[in-house]
Design an enzyme around this catalytic site. Sequence first.
Site, short mmCIF file in Angstrom:
data_model
loop_
_atom_site.label_atom_id
_atom_site.label_comp_id
_atom_site.label_asym_id
_atom_site.label_seq_id
_atom_site.Cartn_x
_atom_site.Cartn_y
_atom_site.Cartn_z
N LYS A 145 63.03 119.16 -28.79
CA LYS A 145 63.25 120.05 -27.65
C LYS A 145 64.70 119.99 -27.22
O LYS A 145 65.33 118.94 -27.34
CB LYS A 145 62.38 119.60 -26.46
CG LYS A 145 60.92 119.77 -26.72
CD LYS A 145 60.10 119.37 -25.52
CE LYS A 145 58.63 119.55 -25.86
NZ LYS A 145 57.77 118.86 -24.90
N LYS A 204 50.68 109.78 -24.98
CA LYS A 204 50.26 110.93 -25.78
C LYS A 204 51.24 111.21 -26.91
O LYS A 204 50.84 111.61 -27.99
CB LYS A 204 50.13 112.16 -24.88
CG LYS A 204 49.17 113.13 -25.50
CD LYS A 204 49.04 114.42 -24.75
CE LYS A 204 48.83 114.19 -23.28
NZ LYS A 204 48.87 115.43 -22.53
N LYS A 232 52.93 101.03 -26.53
CA LYS A 232 52.50 101.55 -25.22
C LYS A 232 51.62 102.78 -25.42
O LYS A 232 51.94 103.65 -26.22
CB LYS A 232 53.76 101.94 -24.42
CG LYS A 232 53.45 102.65 -23.11
CD LYS A 232 54.70 103.21 -22.46
CE LYS A 232 54.27 104.35 -21.53
NZ LYS A 232 55.34 104.96 -20.79
P1 AMP Z 1 52.91 110.28 -17.45
O1 AMP Z 1 51.71 110.91 -18.03
O2 AMP Z 1 53.77 109.58 -18.46
O3 AMP Z 1 53.66 111.20 -16.54
O4 AMP Z 1 52.41 109.08 -16.52
C1 AMP Z 1 51.70 109.22 -15.33
C2 AMP Z 1 51.54 107.86 -14.70
O5 AMP Z 1 50.81 106.97 -15.56
C3 AMP Z 1 52.88 107.16 -14.41
O6 AMP Z 1 52.78 106.49 -13.17
C4 AMP Z 1 53.01 106.19 -15.56
O7 AMP Z 1 53.78 105.07 -15.19
C5 AMP Z 1 51.56 105.79 -15.84
N1 AMP Z 1 51.36 105.42 -17.27
C6 AMP Z 1 51.41 106.24 -18.36
N2 AMP Z 1 51.16 105.58 -19.51
C7 AMP Z 1 50.94 104.28 -19.17
C8 AMP Z 1 50.61 103.07 -19.91
N3 AMP Z 1 50.44 103.06 -21.24
N4 AMP Z 1 50.45 101.92 -19.20
C9 AMP Z 1 50.60 101.91 -17.85
N5 AMP Z 1 50.90 102.99 -17.11
C10 AMP Z 1 51.06 104.17 -17.74
#
Ligand code: AMP
Length: 329
Positions: A121, A199, A196
């Site tokens: 992107k 997606k 970690k």
């Molecule tokens: P995102 O989908 O990346 O915008 O994440 C949304 C929320 O979920 C944020 O507060 C991230 O910090 C948390 N989050 C996403 N993936 C993880 C993970 N593998 N472990 C812990 N927290 C996560």
Amino acid sequence: MTKKTIFSGMRPTGRLQLGNLLGALDNWVKLQDDYRCLFGVVDWHALTTAYEDPSQLQENTYQMVIDWLSAGLDPEKSIIFRQSDVKGHAELHLLLSMITPLSWLERVPTYKDQIQQLKEKNLGTYGFLGYPLLMAADILLYRAETVPVGEDQVPHLEITREIARRFNYLYQTDYFPEPETMLNEVKILPGIDGRKMSKSYGNTIDMSEAPDEVRKKVRQMVTDPGRIRKDDPGNPDVCTVYAFHSIFNAEELAEVERACRRGEIGCVQCKNRLADRLTAFLAPIYEKRQALEGQLDYIRDILQEGAKRASVIAEQTMDEVREIVNLKL
Ligand code: AMP
Ligand code: TRP
């Protein structure tokens, strides 16, 4: 006593995975009784990276709110709304952009990271550079004191505090509080490949995954690579299945660890035990989702009502901010 204010948000990028649930959403659900909570579907933030193809934004918004409600967010207790419905987010973002040095935005670690990671992107845009500033505007618009998020958001909260300080200093006020980060016990949930859960790595278990699918994914989880035969002694410290046991199966944890180290339990059996726990944990969420799926009118009503309530608070802040920066006649 007035309750403290909480704001948090998530980008509508599709169904939520267990990392979102354990890292953030679970915490949101717990906080609803003790704080004035606002939770935003931050669709403008999603556009900063999905601007070339926004076709899924609407659908993703619905699906994410369904995930939120399935996990226990309650529109009677919390204000659940969509960022783009409350224009104050845009106005505050604009006003804050006047006082934010470019260098502050350029040195946020997620900025260069994401540009590297999402090479396909073009993120050399004005909007993407401003991502953390828009996030600061989200939080300051409600003068939130506390922001429950996963660990990866810590740098964004740091710059939010810097911006609040700069605004207060420049206009000689103490109008904006400096919001604190609230982390959950589970800081980073690993995905089925041990990295970690995310997606973009294709290593997720979704919150709304059917029980059969959950079992399938658990079978794919990586274990101690040094363990070849099932009676080899294993090392739980390097095993993703064990990391999951420590979160979802506290009662049997000591026993699982002992049996693994002695080579008394094979990985297949150990995975089956975990799958039992995980599917039991997800069952009520799954059921709730089944009941909500397709009820898009209901979700739309929640978001509209939420936007009304959020707008009242946002308008009051903007009125005071306009006064502070002398925009009123
Ligand atoms: P995102 O989908 O990346 O915008 O994440 C949304 C929320 O979920 C944020 O507060 C991230 O910090 C948390 N989050 C996403 N993936 C993880 C993970 N593998 N472990 C812990 N927290 C996560
Ligand atoms: N950047 C956050 C994430 O990727 C989403 C977000 C936008 C947010 N605005 C926010 C989180 C304000 C907390 C507060 O998860």
